[in-house]
Design a protein around this motif. Structure first.
Motif, PDB file in Angstrom:
ATOM      1  N   GLU A  38      -1.244 -15.666   0.690  1.00  0.00           N
ATOM      2  CA  GLU A  38      -1.471 -14.122   2.024  1.00  0.00           C
ATOM      3  C   GLU A  38      -2.853 -13.177   2.283  1.00  0.00           C
ATOM      4  O   GLU A  38      -3.894 -13.689   1.394  1.00  0.00           O
ATOM      5  CB  GLU A  38      -0.557 -13.376   0.461  1.00  0.00           C
ATOM      6  N   SER A  39      -2.504 -12.698   3.186  1.00  0.00           N
ATOM      7  CA  SER A  39      -3.575 -11.565   3.963  1.00  0.00           C
ATOM      8  C   SER A  39      -3.517 -10.067   2.802  1.00  0.00           C
ATOM      9  O   SER A  39      -2.761 -10.060   1.900  1.00  0.00           O
ATOM     10  CB  SER A  39      -3.532 -11.651   5.707  1.00  0.00           C
ATOM     11  N   ARG A  40      -5.054  -9.954   3.633  1.00  0.00           N
ATOM     12  CA  ARG A  40      -5.314  -7.931   2.425  1.00  0.00           C
ATOM     13  C   ARG A  40      -4.803  -6.938   4.290  1.00  0.00           C
ATOM     14  O   ARG A  40      -5.281  -7.149   5.233  1.00  0.00           O
ATOM     15  CB  ARG A  40      -5.971  -7.863   2.023  1.00  0.00           C
ATOM     16  N   PHE A  41      -4.308  -6.091   3.822  1.00  0.00           N
ATOM     17  CA  PHE A  41      -4.112  -5.197   5.139  1.00  0.00           C
ATOM     18  C   PHE A  41      -4.224  -3.746   4.581  1.00  0.00           C
ATOM     19  O   PHE A  41      -4.798  -3.767   3.187  1.00  0.00           O
ATOM     20  CB  PHE A  41      -3.404  -5.560   5.986  1.00  0.00           C
ATOM     21  N   ARG A  42      -4.610  -3.059   5.216  1.00  0.00           N
ATOM     22  CA  ARG A  42      -4.786  -0.954   4.691  1.00  0.00           C
ATOM     23  C   ARG A  42      -4.651  -1.131   6.147  1.00  0.00           C
ATOM     24  O   ARG A  42      -4.863  -0.611   7.240  1.00  0.00           O
ATOM     25  CB  ARG A  42      -6.319  -0.899   4.355  1.00  0.00           C
ATOM     26  N   PHE A  43      -4.189   0.827   5.579  1.00  0.00           N
ATOM     27  CA  PHE A  43      -3.417   1.600   6.375  1.00  0.00           C
ATOM     28  C   PHE A  43      -4.629   2.865   5.783  1.00  0.00           C
ATOM     29  O   PHE A  43      -4.931   2.853   5.409  1.00  0.00           O
ATOM     30  CB  PHE A  43      -2.479   1.743   6.757  1.00  0.00           C
ATOM     31  N   THR A  44      -4.667   3.299   7.168  1.00  0.00           N
ATOM     32  CA  THR A  44      -5.477   5.120   7.324  1.00  0.00           C
ATOM     33  C   THR A  44      -4.768   6.150   7.055  1.00  0.00           C
ATOM     34  O   THR A  44      -4.698   6.990   6.685  1.00  0.00           O
ATOM     35  CB  THR A  44      -6.593   4.893   7.752  1.00  0.00           C
ATOM     36  N   ASP A  45      -3.294   5.791   7.977  1.00  0.00           N
ATOM     37  CA  ASP A  45      -2.165   6.418   7.739  1.00  0.00           C
ATOM     38  C   ASP A  45      -1.097   5.569   8.342  1.00  0.00           C
ATOM     39  O   ASP A  45      -1.085   4.998   8.826  1.00  0.00           O
ATOM     40  CB  ASP A  45      -2.470   7.726   9.065  1.00  0.00           C
ATOM     41  N   GLN A  68       0.576  -1.074   0.318  1.00  0.00           N
ATOM     42  CA  GLN A  68       0.219  -0.209   0.238  1.00  0.00           C
ATOM     43  C   GLN A  68       1.027   1.586  -0.185  1.00  0.00           C
ATOM     44  O   GLN A  68       1.732   1.092   0.719  1.00  0.00           O
ATOM     45  CB  GLN A  68      -1.077   0.157   0.984  1.00  0.00           C
ATOM     46  N   VAL A  69       0.713   1.887  -0.796  1.00  0.00           N
ATOM     47  CA  VAL A  69       0.599   3.569  -1.011  1.00  0.00           C
ATOM     48  C   VAL A  69      -0.054   4.802  -0.260  1.00  0.00           C
ATOM     49  O   VAL A  69      -0.504   4.447  -0.924  1.00  0.00           O
ATOM     50  CB  VAL A  69       1.452   3.846  -2.170  1.00  0.00           C
ATOM     51  N   LEU A  70       0.801   4.996   1.187  1.00  0.00           N
ATOM     52  CA  LEU A  70      -0.412   6.063   1.541  1.00  0.00           C
ATOM     53  C   LEU A  70       0.172   7.377   1.361  1.00  0.00           C
ATOM     54  O   LEU A  70       0.486   7.781   2.792  1.00  0.00           O
ATOM     55  CB  LEU A  70      -0.516   5.319   2.832  1.00  0.00           C
ATOM     56  N   GLY A  71       1.319   8.038   0.370  1.00  0.00           N
ATOM     57  CA  GLY A  71       1.512   9.468   1.300  1.00  0.00           C
ATOM     58  C   GLY A  71       2.912   9.089   0.342  1.00  0.00           C
ATOM     59  O   GLY A  71       2.862   8.662  -0.188  1.00  0.00           O
ATOM     60  N   ASP A  72       3.517   9.500   1.658  1.00  0.00           N
ATOM     61  CA  ASP A  72       4.946   9.268   1.652  1.00  0.00           C
ATOM     62  C   ASP A  72       4.991   7.995   2.579  1.00  0.00           C
ATOM     63  O   ASP A  72       6.352   7.415   2.440  1.00  0.00           O
ATOM     64  CB  ASP A  72       5.937  10.482   2.903  1.00  0.00           C
ATOM     65  N   ASN A  73       4.404   7.438   3.437  1.00  0.00           N
ATOM     66  CA  ASN A  73       4.083   5.784   3.587  1.00  0.00           C
ATOM     67  C   ASN A  73       3.972   4.918   2.299  1.00  0.00           C
ATOM     68  O   ASN A  73       3.087   4.853   2.282  1.00  0.00           O
ATOM     69  CB  ASN A  73       2.980   6.323   4.970  1.00  0.00           C
ATOM     70  N   LEU A  74       4.251   3.825   2.720  1.00  0.00           N
ATOM     71  CA  LEU A  74       4.518   2.672   2.038  1.00  0.00           C
ATOM     72  C   LEU A  74       4.433   1.543   2.874  1.00  0.00           C
ATOM     73  O   LEU A  74       5.394   1.413   3.914  1.00  0.00           O
ATOM     74  CB  LEU A  74       5.993   2.293   1.432  1.00  0.00           C
ATOM     75  N   PHE A  75       4.176   0.786   2.647  1.00  0.00           N
ATOM     76  CA  PHE A  75       3.480  -1.181   3.367  1.00  0.00           C
ATOM     77  C   PHE A  75       3.707  -1.911   2.211  1.00  0.00           C
ATOM     78  O   PHE A  75       2.971  -1.696   1.324  1.00  0.00           O
ATOM     79  CB  PHE A  75       2.202  -0.598   4.403  1.00  0.00           C
ATOM     80  N   LEU A  76       4.840  -2.608   2.879  1.00  0.00           N
ATOM     81  CA  LEU A  76       4.792  -3.747   2.150  1.00  0.00           C
ATOM     82  C   LEU A  76       4.640  -5.257   3.217  1.00  0.00           C
ATOM     83  O   LEU A  76       5.073  -5.247   4.146  1.00  0.00           O
ATOM     84  CB  LEU A  76       5.811  -4.166   1.879  1.00  0.00           C
TER      85      LEU A  76
END
Length: 458
Positions: A236-243, A189-197
């Protein structure tokens, strides 16, 4: 005496849905294998296949694309070398997209780009050396790539020339992976400058996958690894961040057990269990852009219907249910996995009025309507609880009144009318006596029974 009830505010703050707000099924050309969907905007969406060599005899990397909002879909072939079993498209705009692909049987990978909507693909000068997990371009020149660990650790590199060359990020900026830890193609997930893998490793004791989040808050220049969790999933699961800090991991995917998601408020350093799902959980989850709201897809196993539901409190409550349609199984997944219910799917939300969902290799459901997926206005509910089942002589009971805004916009100028029990009996003269009242937020007038709040955030 036990007082426990759910009260809906009588003010006109609840939004009702029109019958015309619905998901529309759109048939697509047939595509081999599993698939990963990416929306660019309201009109353009790409889907690429990831063929594991288990569902079809030929390993043909393919894609489908629409540039007219789903009125027409075009099937394209990415390569004629069928030894490449993994294909992943990361679109940049309506015409430009990047392709990462890997072999199902050999340690060969390639990196390609199209600038003509997929009509032709060119090999990029940069050669992938690790199994790809994440690629994203912030603009025409600047991008980030992360792949599986090699002898030095996680492979992370950045480009400043549109992907022609990459510079590897020093290992001092990266955490050391565990043994047999790997990434998954496209699950980021790409959230602005934040990256999550999300990274994985097999747990030999439970025979499930352990998972954790790899996070960067500076566009991939530095990374940290969160805590391992075992979600009880073989997929593999799915995830999401709001910030940067708040997010959830769906768990229980591929199981009939009505589990709950895990949520974090510290970027994945720790995880806690949230509330149960409103139905059988599927893969897809996505954010309503620029809000704290996430939407996931579930199956109503009683009615045989697939539906969306939203949460803006990290899975503690789910609301704004919308049926998509009958849950029609793709029989190939049933044969492969031995599961007799729906498992796989994708969800891409462009904005609160436009989204795509995919459940098979021959159809896509699309939502485009003036009625939003999630109410744009405040959506308030009220809960009243008592802390005592029985009130002893000269004892006390504490009532707690809680108001929650489950919409995606703040509520302002809220007035809640509630008279405490001592005001309800014989004009205030009776077995109940007032002790004290206070409000966490706003002002409560106990004599008139009015709770006033200037603002309730979503």
């Amino acid at each position: 005496m036990k007082t426990k009830q759910i009260l809906l505010l009588s003010t006109a703050l609840l939004l009702s849905f029109s019958a015309i707000a619905q998901w529309v099924k759109q048939n697509t050309p047939a595509m081999n294998g599993l698939y990963i969907m990416h929306a660019v905007n309201k009109n353009t969406m790409w889907t690429s296949n990831t063929n594991l060599g288990l569902l079809d005899t030929a390993h043909i990397p393919q894609f489908i694309r629409t540039g007219d909002g789903g009125r027409t879909y075009k099937l394209g072939q990415l390569d004629r070398d069928y030894s490449y079993g993994y294909g992943y498209i990361e679109p940049f705009d309506a015409k430009t997209a990047y392709l990462m692909a890997g072999s199902a049987t050999t340690p060969n990978f390639y990196f390609r780009r199209t600038t003509d909507s997929g009509a032709t693909w060119q090999d990029m000068p940069y050669r992938l050396t690790t199994y790809p997990g994440l690629i994203h371009f912030y603009d025409a020149n600047n991008g980030i790539y992360v792949g599986d660990p090699d002898s030095l650790g996680f492979y992370a590199a950045f480009t400043t020339n549109g992907g022609n060359t990459f510079t590897r990020i020093p290992q001092v900026n990266l955490p050391r992976p565990d043994a047999d830890e790997y990434t998954n193609l496209g699950n980021f997930q790409v959230l602005g400058d934040n990256l999550f893998l999300e990274t994985y490793k097999f747990d030999p004791q439970s025979f499930y996958l352990n998972k954790r989040i790899m996070r960067s808050t500076d566009r991939g220049r530095n990374w940290t690894l969160g805590a391992w969790v075992n979600t009880g999933d073989v997929f593999e699961s799915r995830f999401r961040f709001t910030d940067a800090n708040n997010g959830i991991i769906l768990r229980g995917i591929g199981t009939i057990d009505m589990k709950s998601p895990l949520y974090t408020t510290d970027g994945g350093a720790t995880w806690q269990e949230s509330s149960k799902y409103p139905g059988l959980v599927s893969y897809p989850i996505d954010n309503i852009p620029n809000t704290q709201t996430m939407m996931a897809i579930f199956q109503d196993t009683v009615r045989g219907v697939t539906f969306t539901a939203a949460t803006n409190d990290l899975g503690k409550t789910w609301n704004s249910r919308k049926d998509i349609g009958p849950s029609i199984l793709d029989r190939r997944y049933v044969a492969l996995l031995g599961l007799d219910y729906y498992v796989n799917g994708q969800l891409e939300i462009v904005d609160n009025n436009t989204a795509w969902a995919q459940f098979s290799n021959t159809a896509i459901h699309r939502y485009e309507n003036a009625t939003p997926l999630v109410p744009e206005k405040p959506d308030l509910d009220l809960q009243l609880k008592a802390d005592n089942d029985g009130l002893p002589l000269y004892g006390s009971v504490k009532y707690t009144l809680t108001v929650t805004n489950r919409g995606i916009s703040p509520a302002t100028g809220v007035r809640i009318n509630w008279l405490p029990p001592y005001k309800r009996t014989n004009n205030g003269v009776g077995p109940y006596a007032y002790q004290a009242a206070y409000a966490d937020k706003g002002r409560y007038d106990s004599w008139n029974g009015v709770w006033t709040l200037d603002k309730i955030d979503a």
